[in-house]
Every structure is written in structure tokens, then in C-alpha cells.
Scaffold this motif. Structure first.
Motif, PDB file in Angstrom:
ATOM      1  N   GLY A  81       3.162   7.235  -6.665  1.00  0.00           N
ATOM      2  CA  GLY A  81       1.948   6.192  -6.639  1.00  0.00           C
ATOM      3  C   GLY A  81       1.409   6.070  -7.751  1.00  0.00           C
ATOM      4  N   ARG A  82       0.966   7.261  -8.420  1.00  0.00           N
ATOM      5  CA  ARG A  82       0.245   7.368  -9.664  1.00  0.00           C
ATOM      6  C   ARG A  82       0.884   6.524 -10.963  1.00  0.00           C
ATOM      7  N   ARG A 107       3.409   4.441 -10.818  1.00  0.00           N
ATOM      8  CA  ARG A 107       3.368   3.081 -10.387  1.00  0.00           C
ATOM      9  C   ARG A 107       1.944   2.245 -10.578  1.00  0.00           C
ATOM     10  N   ARG A 108       0.873   2.691 -10.192  1.00  0.00           N
ATOM     11  CA  ARG A 108      -0.408   1.982 -10.445  1.00  0.00           C
ATOM     12  C   ARG A 108      -0.657   1.825 -11.818  1.00  0.00           C
ATOM     13  N   ARG A 109      -0.242   2.995 -12.733  1.00  0.00           N
ATOM     14  CA  ARG A 109      -0.488   2.865 -14.084  1.00  0.00           C
ATOM     15  C   ARG A 109       0.398   1.951 -14.891  1.00  0.00           C
ATOM     16  N   LEU A 155       0.747  -1.316  -0.077  1.00  0.00           N
ATOM     17  CA  LEU A 155      -0.001  -0.059   0.157  1.00  0.00           C
ATOM     18  C   LEU A 155       0.888   1.249   0.074  1.00  0.00           C
ATOM     19  N   GLY A 156       1.969   1.132   0.822  1.00  0.00           N
ATOM     20  CA  GLY A 156       2.816   2.348   0.775  1.00  0.00           C
ATOM     21  C   GLY A 156       3.442   2.694  -0.520  1.00  0.00           C
ATOM     22  N   TYR A 157       3.953   1.639  -1.268  1.00  0.00           N
ATOM     23  CA  TYR A 157       4.380   1.456  -2.477  1.00  0.00           C
ATOM     24  C   TYR A 157       3.598   2.044  -3.822  1.00  0.00           C
ATOM     25  N   LEU A 158       2.258   1.831  -3.494  1.00  0.00           N
ATOM     26  CA  LEU A 158       1.387   2.159  -4.704  1.00  0.00           C
ATOM     27  C   LEU A 158       0.600   3.506  -4.259  1.00  0.00           C
ATOM     28  N   LEU A 159       0.369   3.786  -3.017  1.00  0.00           N
ATOM     29  CA  LEU A 159      -0.134   5.155  -2.639  1.00  0.00           C
ATOM     30  C   LEU A 159       0.863   6.270  -2.421  1.00  0.00           C
ATOM     31  N   ASP A 160       2.043   6.020  -2.731  1.00  0.00           N
ATOM     32  CA  ASP A 160       2.908   7.239  -2.561  1.00  0.00           C
ATOM     33  C   ASP A 160       2.467   8.323  -3.236  1.00  0.00           C
ATOM     34  N   PRO A 161       2.561   9.522  -2.494  1.00  0.00           N
ATOM     35  CA  PRO A 161       2.224  10.772  -3.127  1.00  0.00           C
ATOM     36  C   PRO A 161       2.870  11.100  -4.448  1.00  0.00           C
TER      37      PRO A 161
END
Length: 446
Positions: free
Chosen positions: A39-40, A42-44, A30-36
Motif C-alpha cells: 500500500g505504501r 502504491r500510494r507513493r 481502499l483495499g488496493y491503497l491500504l494493503d499492508p
């Protein structure tokens, strides 16, 4: 229900030992994907990778089923042919079968002469000593062959034998070869999943061993890479290949002179903590030995040495790692002039500790070399474009300001070019010589 520990009366919850590692893993994810900040992106990236793997998986599944069907049909036909001993195979058809089989076991199949008469096959011509016995054995197993007459002329080496020059080494039909056939890979995946499930349900060392075997078979089947490359032992420096193509606002002469200066190279890469010159080379820098210090996964220090093997001013710089370091690598940076600046072709091969699996773990921890190189592209463009280059030869502040403005514009242009080309960047690729010119259309890796 929990189990009672002997002699203590305490109740042990079997799931407790598993719950906390799962919780830690979920929190880290979660910390890896929701990093401010990242994060965006990485999710993409994960979304794009998932779509890519879905498409590749469907294609590989179709290949595996087609390969398994063809092999099953071939096995049935071979069994029927062996059962029917009265079948008479024409001589010309038998020669064709032998020719087709020779390509699997001989690196110089054309030099072997084949004659057939009433099921008796005669083999003649030059052949390598290490392949001759395999040739005779494989030909004897062909349906319709009653006897094999070996008249091959054996040579220990291909030297001084014109007809044995060139050719490719044949591995024969081995299940545990370098590359597995699609049907074998499908069988490996189908076998590994029950092994992993069974091992997780067991306790003690036996469960861990079974789980490890299942996981190893699963990774081997999915990646189609031999174990030596998965763990990086004996795989050489060309295990993982990274290619980058981008532009900087600096002259080719400035770029090559910057890259052969140990005191300034560390400014280009965020992963490097220090670069120290150990040995001094010639005037061009060839033969110089540098010691590099970097921060690896979990902050563990990594130290290795590289040697500049080729320096051509205004054209290219090549290097390779020395033996004894924790990281094997070799690479080349080619520079081409373009519109007052330079276009850089960066080609790097490396073998990290732990091989492909170690690089995947480092990527999860944010310390993978290939990911760091990708993230450092804007920094490289900024440093090379603002550390002199063409602007350094201008004598007034106005010219420097205009050049800096152009560098920022070029940086944005270069960044967009890199982002578009990023999905075609070759990573986790086996093989290849970084001294060769970069190819267009890199293939993706599992």
C-alpha cells in the motif's frame, strides 16, 4: 422522488442502481491503497504519477492554446487572402508557398519542379501515382495560385526510379490521423466531457451510447493514440514497450542457457503458471516453440505460444509470439559481462487483449504484464544468481556461501538501481523494434 414500476406499484430509487457499484469500486480502491505490504509503495507511486500528469497537463495545455491561436490567425489570414482577389503574389513568393505545401502531401517533394508566372504554376518531375492528384489539388488551393499546369511524370511504384527512393509517406492534413494536433486534442477533451455528462443523465441504450462515445473521445484525446491501438486490433505486437536494465550474479553463458530452457523459465516470472515445450529447435534452441499458461485479470486463464527466433550464447536471446494466441509479443534479452556477473538489458513489446485500455484495466486488477515484470525483478535476480552461475563452477561449500553472500549484496544493489530507474522505464509506448539496442532516456507515456 422514485419512479413507480408499471403494474407492480413498487417504487424504484434511481440512485440505488448506481450506489452499489460506486461502493464496490471505493472498497476495492481502499483495499488496493491500504494493503499492508504494497500500500505504501502504491500510494507513493500514485502521488508521483499525479505530479507528473499535472506537469505534463500544464505543458500540453500551453501547447494547445498556442496551436489554436496560430491556427486561428492562419485561418483569418487565409480568408482575407481569398476575399482579396486583386492581390498580386510575386512569382518567387508563390514558389515558396508551393514548396512549403508539397512537404505535407508528397513523400519526395524535392523531385517535383515548380515554376510560377503571373499566378500560373507548372508542376513537373517524377511523382508517385497515389500522390500526384493530391499534389495538384493542394497546390491549386494555395492563395495566389490562379491555375495549375500538371506535367508530373507518374509512377505506380518507386522501384527502378532512383529519384523516388527513400522518403516518408505523407498523410496530408487529416483530422483523424495517427496523431492529433494539440488544438484538436483540446477540442476533443472539451467536447467529450459534456457528452459524458449528458449520457450519464439519460437512461436506456441512448444514454449508454452517448457516454461511450464521450469516453472514447476523451481517452483518444488524452492519450493521442489511434483507436486501433487503444483496443489492440491490428496494432501489432509493438503496442506497449517495457525496458529493464539490471544486474545478476551469474555468468552470461549461464543466463542464456537458463533462458532457453523451457523447464526453468517459469521459475523467473510469477505470472506464468506453466511453460511447456511444444516443438524442439536446433542445438542452440532456435526454432523451439513453447506454450505459456498464465493467470490473467480476475484469474482468467491466458494461453499463447512463443518461438525462439535467435539464440547467441553469452550474448542474447530473442523470441516472438505465434499467431492465434491471446497475447502478441516479441522481445530480446541482451547479456553483458560485468565484474564477475552479468548486466541484463530486457526489451519487450506486447499487445494484450483489449490493447492499451485492456492493459490499464489489468493494471487496476493487479495483473498487468508490465507491472508483474517490475515486481519480479528481485525474484529474477535471486533465481539467476542462485541457480548456479559462477558459484556452480566452484567446488566447495565455502565458495558457494561466499558467492551467495555476494548475490544478496548484489541483489540489494540491483534493487536500488531498478527503483531509481523505474520512473524512466518506457511503458505504454507505441512503436519500436525490440531487436534494436536500448536507447537512453525513455520517454514517458500518457
Amino acid at each position: 422522488m422514485g419512479e413507480t414500476e408499471r403494474g407492480s406499484g413498487k417504487t424504484i430509487d434511481p440512485g440505488r442502481s448506481i450506489t452499489w457499484p460506486v461502493g464496490v469500486g471505493l472498497g476495492a480502491a481502499l483495499g488496493y491503497l491500504l494493503d499492508p505490504e504494497n500500500g505504501r509503495r502504491r500510494r507513493r507511486l500514485i502521488h508521483d504519477k499525479a505530479r507528473h500528469f499535472k506537469r505534463v497537463g500544464a505543458t500540453e495545455a500551453r501547447k494547445a492554446f498556442a496551436d489554436a491561436e496560430n491556427r486561428l490567425r492562419g485561418a483569418v489570414a487565409e480568408v482575407r487572402a481569398r476575399a482579396d482577389q486583386t492581390e498580386h503574389v510575386p512569382d518567387d513568393l508563390l514558389v515558396s508557398r508551393v514548396r512549403a505545401r508539397l512537404g505535407h502531401v508528397s513523400s519526395h517533394a524535392r523531385t517535383v519542379e515548380v515554376h510560377a508566372r503571373n499566378g500560373h504554376v507548372t508542376l513537373s518531375g517524377p511523382a508517385l501515382e497515389g500522390e500526384a492528384d493530391d499534389i495538384v489539388r493542394e497546390v491549386g488551393a494555395i492563395p495566389g495560385v490562379r491555375a495549375v499546369h500538371d506535367e508530373l511524370e507518374r509512377f505506380e511504384s518507386a522501384e527502378d526510379v532512383p529519384s523516388l527512393q527513400g522518403g516518408r509517406e505523407r498523410k496530408g492534413r487529416r483530422f483523424f490521423g495517427t496523431e492529433w494536433m494539440p488544438a484538436y486534442r483540446m477540442f476533443g477533451v472539451a467536447t467529450s466531457l459534456p457528452l459524458i455528462g449528458y449520457g450519464l443523465r439519460q437512461r436506456g441504450a441512448s444514454g449508454g451510447i452517448v457516454t461511450g462515445l464521450g469516453a472514447t473521445l476523451l481517452v483518444r484525446s488524452l492519450t493521442n493514440l489511434p483507436l486501433s491501438k487503444l483496443i489492440g486490433i491490428g496494432a501489432g505486437p509493438d503496442l506497449i514497450r517495457v525496458r529493464k536494465h539490471f544486474r545478476v550474479d551469474a555468468s552470461p553463458e549461464h543466463v542464456t542457457s537458463y533462458l532457453r530452457d523451457a523447464g526453468r523459465v517459469g521459475e523467473l516470472f510469477s505470472l506464468l503458471e506453466s511453460v511447456t515445450q511444444v516443438e524442439k529447435g536446433n542445438e542452440e534452441g532456435v526454432g523451439s516453440v513453447w506454450e505459456l499458461m498464465a493467470s490473467g485479470p480476475l484469474g482468467l486463464p491466458m494461453r499463447w505460444q512463443i518461438e525462439l527466433t535467435e539464440v547467441v550464447p553469452k550474448e542474447r536471446v530473442s523470441w516472438r509470439s505465434l499467431e492465434g494466441g491471446r497475447l502478441e509479443m516479441e522481445g530480446t534479452l541482451r547479456v553483458h559481462p560485468e565484474d564477475g556477473g552479468s548486466v541484463l538489458d530486457f526489451d519487450l513489446c506486447y499487445n494484450p487483449p483489449g490493447g492499451v485500455l485492456g492493459d490499464l484495466l489489468a493494471a487496476l486488477l493487479g495483473a498487468s504484464l508490465r507491472h508483474c515484470l517490475r515486481d519480479d525483478l528481485p525474484r529474477i535476480q535471486r533465481v539467476l544468481g542462485g541457480a548456479g552461475g559462477e558459484a556452480g563452477s566452484l567446488g566447495d561449500a565455502a565458495a558457494r556461501e561466499a558467492s551467495a553472500t555476494g548475490a544478496e549484496s548484489s541483489q540489494e544493489k540491483g534493487r536500488s538501481r531498478v527503483e531509481v530507474a523505474e520512473p524512466r522505464t518506457t511503458e505504454l509506448k507505441t512503436g519500436g523494434d525490440p531487436r534494436q539496442a536500448p536507447e537512453s532516456g525513455d520517454r514517458a507515456h500518457p
